[in-house]
Scaffold this motif. Structure first.
Motif, PDB file in Angstrom:
ATOM      1  N   PHE A   1      -2.081  -0.500  -5.753  1.00  0.00           N
ATOM      2  CA  PHE A   1      -1.177  -0.114  -6.843  1.00  0.00           C
ATOM      3  C   PHE A   1      -1.231  -1.066  -8.023  1.00  0.00           C
ATOM      4  CE2 PHE A   1       0.740   2.655  -3.704  1.00  0.00           C
ATOM      5  CZ  PHE A   1       0.899   3.798  -4.461  1.00  0.00           C
TER       6      PHE A   1
ATOM      7  N   GLN B   1       6.663  16.436  -7.244  1.00  0.00           N
ATOM      8  CA  GLN B   1       6.133  16.027  -5.936  1.00  0.00           C
ATOM      9  C   GLN B   1       4.620  16.247  -5.863  1.00  0.00           C
ATOM     10  OE1 GLN B   1       6.721  14.323  -3.397  1.00  0.00           O
ATOM     11  NE2 GLN B   1       6.394  15.340  -1.436  1.00  0.00           N
TER      12      GLN B   1
ATOM     13  N   ARG C   1      -2.296  16.447   3.737  1.00  0.00           N
ATOM     14  CA  ARG C   1      -1.493  15.908   2.622  1.00  0.00           C
ATOM     15  C   ARG C   1      -1.818  16.633   1.314  1.00  0.00           C
ATOM     16  NH1 ARG C   1       0.847  10.595   1.305  1.00  0.00           N
ATOM     17  NH2 ARG C   1       0.788  10.265  -0.931  1.00  0.00           N
TER      18      ARG C   1
ATOM     19  N   GLN D   1       0.079  19.875  -1.797  1.00  0.00           N
ATOM     20  CA  GLN D   1       0.151  20.103  -3.247  1.00  0.00           C
ATOM     21  C   GLN D   1      -0.044  21.584  -3.571  1.00  0.00           C
ATOM     22  OE1 GLN D   1      -2.926  16.941  -3.969  1.00  0.00           O
ATOM     23  NE2 GLN D   1      -1.532  16.338  -5.592  1.00  0.00           N
TER      24      GLN D   1
ATOM     25  N   HIS E   1      -6.218   9.614  -6.786  1.00  0.00           N
ATOM     26  CA  HIS E   1      -5.594  10.211  -5.594  1.00  0.00           C
ATOM     27  C   HIS E   1      -5.553   9.139  -4.510  1.00  0.00           C
ATOM     28  CE1 HIS E   1      -5.961  14.433  -7.069  1.00  0.00           C
ATOM     29  NE2 HIS E   1      -6.876  13.858  -7.817  1.00  0.00           N
ATOM     30  N   PHE E   2      -4.352   8.829  -4.102  1.00  0.00           N
ATOM     31  CA  PHE E   2      -4.175   7.795  -3.085  1.00  0.00           C
ATOM     32  C   PHE E   2      -3.431   8.433  -1.925  1.00  0.00           C
ATOM     33  CE2 PHE E   2      -1.974   3.785  -1.631  1.00  0.00           C
ATOM     34  CZ  PHE E   2      -3.117   3.236  -1.082  1.00  0.00           C
TER      35      PHE E   2
ATOM     36  N   PRO F   1      -5.370  -4.986   0.087  1.00  0.00           N
ATOM     37  CA  PRO F   1      -4.638  -3.721   0.140  1.00  0.00           C
ATOM     38  C   PRO F   1      -3.876  -3.383  -1.142  1.00  0.00           C
ATOM     39  CG  PRO F   1      -3.377  -5.423   1.248  1.00  0.00           C
ATOM     40  CD  PRO F   1      -4.667  -6.075   0.789  1.00  0.00           C
TER      41      PRO F   1
ATOM     42  N   PRO G   1       0.818  -1.213   0.000  1.00  0.00           N
ATOM     43  CA  PRO G   1       0.000   0.000   0.000  1.00  0.00           C
ATOM     44  C   PRO G   1       0.854   1.267   0.000  1.00  0.00           C
ATOM     45  CG  PRO G   1      -0.079  -1.097   2.146  1.00  0.00           C
ATOM     46  CD  PRO G   1       0.644  -2.008   1.204  1.00  0.00           C
ATOM     47  N   ILE G   2       2.100   1.146   0.385  1.00  0.00           N
ATOM     48  CA  ILE G   2       3.013   2.279   0.256  1.00  0.00           C
ATOM     49  C   ILE G   2       3.563   2.215  -1.157  1.00  0.00           C
ATOM     50  CG2 ILE G   2       5.136   3.325   1.100  1.00  0.00           C
ATOM     51  CD1 ILE G   2       2.523   3.404   2.942  1.00  0.00           C
ATOM     52  N   GLY G   3       3.537   3.353  -1.816  1.00  0.00           N
ATOM     53  CA  GLY G   3       3.748   3.373  -3.248  1.00  0.00           C
ATOM     54  C   GLY G   3       5.155   3.046  -3.689  1.00  0.00           C
ATOM     55  N   PRO G   4       5.315   2.913  -4.996  1.00  0.00           N
ATOM     56  CA  PRO G   4       6.640   2.723  -5.567  1.00  0.00           C
ATOM     57  C   PRO G   4       7.504   3.948  -5.268  1.00  0.00           C
ATOM     58  CG  PRO G   4       5.011   3.171  -7.277  1.00  0.00           C
ATOM     59  CD  PRO G   4       4.256   2.978  -6.006  1.00  0.00           C
TER      60      PRO G   4
ATOM     61  N   ALA H   1       2.515  15.788  -8.192  1.00  0.00           N
ATOM     62  CA  ALA H   1       1.905  14.629  -8.863  1.00  0.00           C
ATOM     63  C   ALA H   1       2.127  13.353  -8.055  1.00  0.00           C
ATOM     64  CB  ALA H   1       2.487  14.480 -10.264  1.00  0.00           C
ATOM     65  N   ALA H   2       3.290  13.241  -7.435  1.00  0.00           N
ATOM     66  CA  ALA H   2       3.597  12.040  -6.655  1.00  0.00           C
ATOM     67  C   ALA H   2       2.653  11.923  -5.460  1.00  0.00           C
ATOM     68  CB  ALA H   2       5.054  12.086  -6.189  1.00  0.00           C
ATOM     69  N   ILE H   3       2.326  13.066  -4.855  1.00  0.00           N
ATOM     70  CA  ILE H   3       1.409  13.049  -3.715  1.00  0.00           C
ATOM     71  C   ILE H   3       0.071  12.455  -4.132  1.00  0.00           C
ATOM     72  CG2 ILE H   3       0.028  14.560  -2.211  1.00  0.00           C
ATOM     73  CD1 ILE H   3       2.511  16.413  -2.039  1.00  0.00           C
ATOM     74  N   ALA H   4      -0.436  12.862  -5.289  1.00  0.00           N
ATOM     75  CA  ALA H   4      -1.729  12.343  -5.739  1.00  0.00           C
ATOM     76  C   ALA H   4      -1.659  10.842  -5.990  1.00  0.00           C
ATOM     77  CB  ALA H   4      -2.187  13.069  -7.002  1.00  0.00           C
ATOM     78  N   LEU H   5      -0.611  10.398  -6.632  1.00  0.00           N
ATOM     79  CA  LEU H   5      -0.528   8.983  -7.018  1.00  0.00           C
ATOM     80  C   LEU H   5      -0.086   8.075  -5.870  1.00  0.00           C
ATOM     81  CD1 LEU H   5       1.071   9.241 -10.582  1.00  0.00           C
ATOM     82  CD2 LEU H   5      -1.338   8.908  -9.984  1.00  0.00           C
ATOM     83  N   GLY H   6       0.313   8.681  -4.765  1.00  0.00           N
ATOM     84  CA  GLY H   6       0.837   7.854  -3.689  1.00  0.00           C
ATOM     85  C   GLY H   6       2.209   7.301  -4.000  1.00  0.00           C
ATOM     86  N   VAL H   7       2.904   7.949  -4.914  1.00  0.00           N
ATOM     87  CA  VAL H   7       4.275   7.555  -5.261  1.00  0.00           C
ATOM     88  C   VAL H   7       5.223   8.249  -4.292  1.00  0.00           C
ATOM     89  CG1 VAL H   7       6.080   7.879  -7.009  1.00  0.00           C
ATOM     90  CG2 VAL H   7       3.777   7.129  -7.692  1.00  0.00           C
ATOM     91  N   GLU H   8       6.193   7.515  -3.805  1.00  0.00           N
ATOM     92  CA  GLU H   8       7.164   8.098  -2.876  1.00  0.00           C
ATOM     93  C   GLU H   8       8.327   8.670  -3.687  1.00  0.00           C
ATOM     94  OE1 GLU H   8       6.997   7.363   0.874  1.00  0.00           O
ATOM     95  OE2 GLU H   8       4.919   7.034   0.263  1.00  0.00           O
TER      96      GLU H   8
ATOM     97  N   TYR I   1      -3.766   0.068 -10.528  1.00  0.00           N
ATOM     98  CA  TYR I   1      -3.616   1.321 -11.284  1.00  0.00           C
ATOM     99  C   TYR I   1      -3.622   1.050 -12.787  1.00  0.00           C
ATOM    100  CZ  TYR I   1      -2.266   4.673  -7.551  1.00  0.00           C
ATOM    101  OH  TYR I   1      -2.254   5.526  -6.487  1.00  0.00           O
TER     102      TYR I   1
END
Lengths: 385, 385
Positions: B327, A27, B24, B28, B343-344, B324, A9-12, A29-36, B330
């Motif tokens: 990803f 960043q 969070r 953005q 949005h995750f 869970p 559940p924690i993003g790529p 865009a990364a926040i929206a996608l849950g990408v770290e 997606y």
């Protein structure tokens, strides 16, 4: 998706080498996608480092720093094009998913390699030649006329590394610098266009609408989306050129193709393989921002819609003036125009430095352009236009 | 702007108490404006803490923690409404600019205080009464009929703290819990609407278009913007009610007013004073997101345009399912619909938990709604609808 970490559940984790405003806007865009997002910064106060938790301080020219940085990243990409090509190959050799890869990126790093390749695949370029001596320049000028555009083969950007030489004397000065050079014929263009495309590792491609870019002293000051009055057939040709380049060069991620529109057609000027100034308008003006698109591409996710959210979108850069007090001028621009979108990169204000941009959207080009200009001039100079 | 720190090229510091998805998503907007966000998190792995550099771990119920947190902030605001009112007063007494202030926020914290005030200023509410005993409930039911809605005066959200009692027996169970309660008449509504407005300290107000919210088990699952088929006069009435409440209560920042649309007109259900689930659609669907709007309001900057970027925008919440592995899904939703915005929130997936949302924009309500639903159901349940 194939990477095991993507099942969590924690993003790529996407590692961005460089921590300027491009990484900063990624960043969002990364926040929206849950990408770290992880950035490799030269110092902890760089633009992106101020808004990203996972900041590693290091030198992008140092392979050991790059290798440390790459550990645990699901994909690596770039905020700039200055990472040595051989280091990128080494990272890929270690098993890192680097996008774009070295074989593609070299075309955005080395202008002579780019010209060779584009010429080979039939993409229109200005007459060009690698040069080493004054005699080479004279010979090139004899064939193509003056002015001759001399370019540093590597390392130039925002007009740096480009010299328009009107005589052998001008050229001699540039040659004296000792940097590897190439010559290009001066292109008498009507205007400059740019096409931003994305290509993912599995080969999907997407093109944003063609835009017009307005430069001043080699620096982009304004972007008009879509390019006003562009013939749809020429737009399709331009997009076709950009998609062809992305495909032939194996680009993964974004590719910005800067073009000259001339009386006899389109000529490719420069390539960039990352989010690009000519695409900042997409944050507010397209369904998928270029930053989200780049993340989707480097993670090999399906690409997003490039469609506009208004008939006309204009972006104007904020170039630092003498007065650093940008925030005190927010009040006026926001009150004057509730629809203006302000982007400030959290960088120290220095004269001429790109410190932010504004975007306006609407239906009438002249009106939208005036709104963007008003905000940009007021924010940077405190002058009411 | 008056705060001295705003003169610096480094932006004003806004402290957000709480580090959930609202903080969070505020990041953005803060990135664009060059605003420095600081969050008070209960733990460093909370949703906002994963994407904000300046994270302070502490307890929002502890005044010492709040005072430490407030030092150096140009403005303070909230991710939730659970900070004790007296602590907010103490922070304001220390000189902090707290938005909304305690006198306003108490109306979003205490439902009885809210009902008293709204009744006093002539805003339509359901019949209601503070109750303490079974006899109070019976008396209320005798006047207003069953079912009776019992609500915890403080602390409820997302359907928690609300009980629809169909009999004295149902009510007895709720009364046994010992929490302070109030009774409201059950409103036979046609649908639920929400109006999101912003109000800044200098008194400017802005209303977003009225939306329809679709609830399931007391939790918002879908938001339709603008509310389909809403009579423009009724929309204006709804916006007028929300702006009046914001003004009369002295709200600074955002105010979400949830309403019931009934055969005899609008009735106010709940208030929230922060970015709100009914406004998540604004990130992709409005010129100014609710998060940017909230930042502008708490910094007393002029408010931004609330206009839509498409005729129809639909937001659907992602409620955690049993699986869970978001990803991995997606790929399908992005390939199926290049225009869908995902949005995750970077939160652990637990059944029923709000873990993200999707937004679709377009022109046809049924089609846009189907797109949003498809993506939400597939992402959370892996089911193709």
């Amino acid at each position: 998706m194939s990477s095991p970490s993507l099942a969590s559940p924690i993003g790529p984790v996407v590692g961005v080498i460089g921590a300027g405003q491009l990484a900063r806007m990624t960043q969002q865009a990364a926040i929206a996608l849950g990408v770290e997002l992880r950035v490799l910064a030269g110092s902890p106060d760089e633009s992106a480092a101020r808004v990203i938790v996972d900041v590693r301080v290091g030198d992008y020219r140092n392979l050991a720093d790059l290798r440390d940085f790459a550990k645990g990243c699901d994909a690596l990409t770039f905020d700039h094009e200055h990472v040595p090509t051989e280091h990128i190959r080494a990272l890929a050799g270690d098993g890192s998913a680097v996008h774009p890869g070295a074989d593609a990126l070299v075309h955005a790093q080395d202008k002579a390699v780019m010209r060779e390749r584009l010429t080979a695949i039939g993409v229109p370029c200005p007459p060009w030649r690698r040069i080493a001596t004054a005699a080479d320049v004279e010979e090139f000028a004899a064939e193509n006329g003056w002015p001759v555009v001399l370019k540093a083969v590597r390392g130039g950007y925002d007009g740096r590394g480009v010299w328009i030489c009107r005589s052998a004397g001008d050229a001699a000065e540039v040659l004296a610098s000792g940097v590897p050079l190439m010559a290009e014929a001066f292109v008498p263009f009507e205007r400059e266009l740019a096409v931003l495309v994305a290509r993912s590792p599995h080969g999907q491609g997407v093109s944003y609408p063609v835009v017009e870019t307005v430069q001043c002293d080699g620096i982009c000051v304004e972007v008009l989306a879509p390019a006003p009055g562009l013939d749809p057939e020429q737009a399709a040709v331009a997009q076709g050129i950009a998609l062809k380049i992305a495909n032939e060069l194996g680009v993964t991620g974004l590719l910005a193709v800067e073009m000259f529109a001339t009386a006899s057609g389109l000529v490719v000027n420069e390539l960039a393989m990352r989010p690009h100034n000519s695409g900042h308008w997409t944050i507010d003006g397209a369904r998928t921002s270029q930053f989200e698109q780049h993340l989707r591409a480097v993670l090999d996710l399906p690409l997003g819609s490039p469609s506009l959210t208004a008939p006309v979108v204009v972006m104007a850069n904020l170039l630092g003036g003498d007065d650093p007090d940008i925030f005190s001028r927010y009040e006026h621009v926001m009150a004057h125009d509730p629809g203006i979108k302000v982007h400030f990169y959290g960088k120290e204000v220095r004269p001429g430095r790109k410190i932010g941009h504004v975007t306006a959207a609407g239906t009438d080009l002249d009106e939208v352009r005036a709104r963007a200009r008003h905000a940009a001039v007021y924010l940077t100079e405190g002058v009411y236009t």
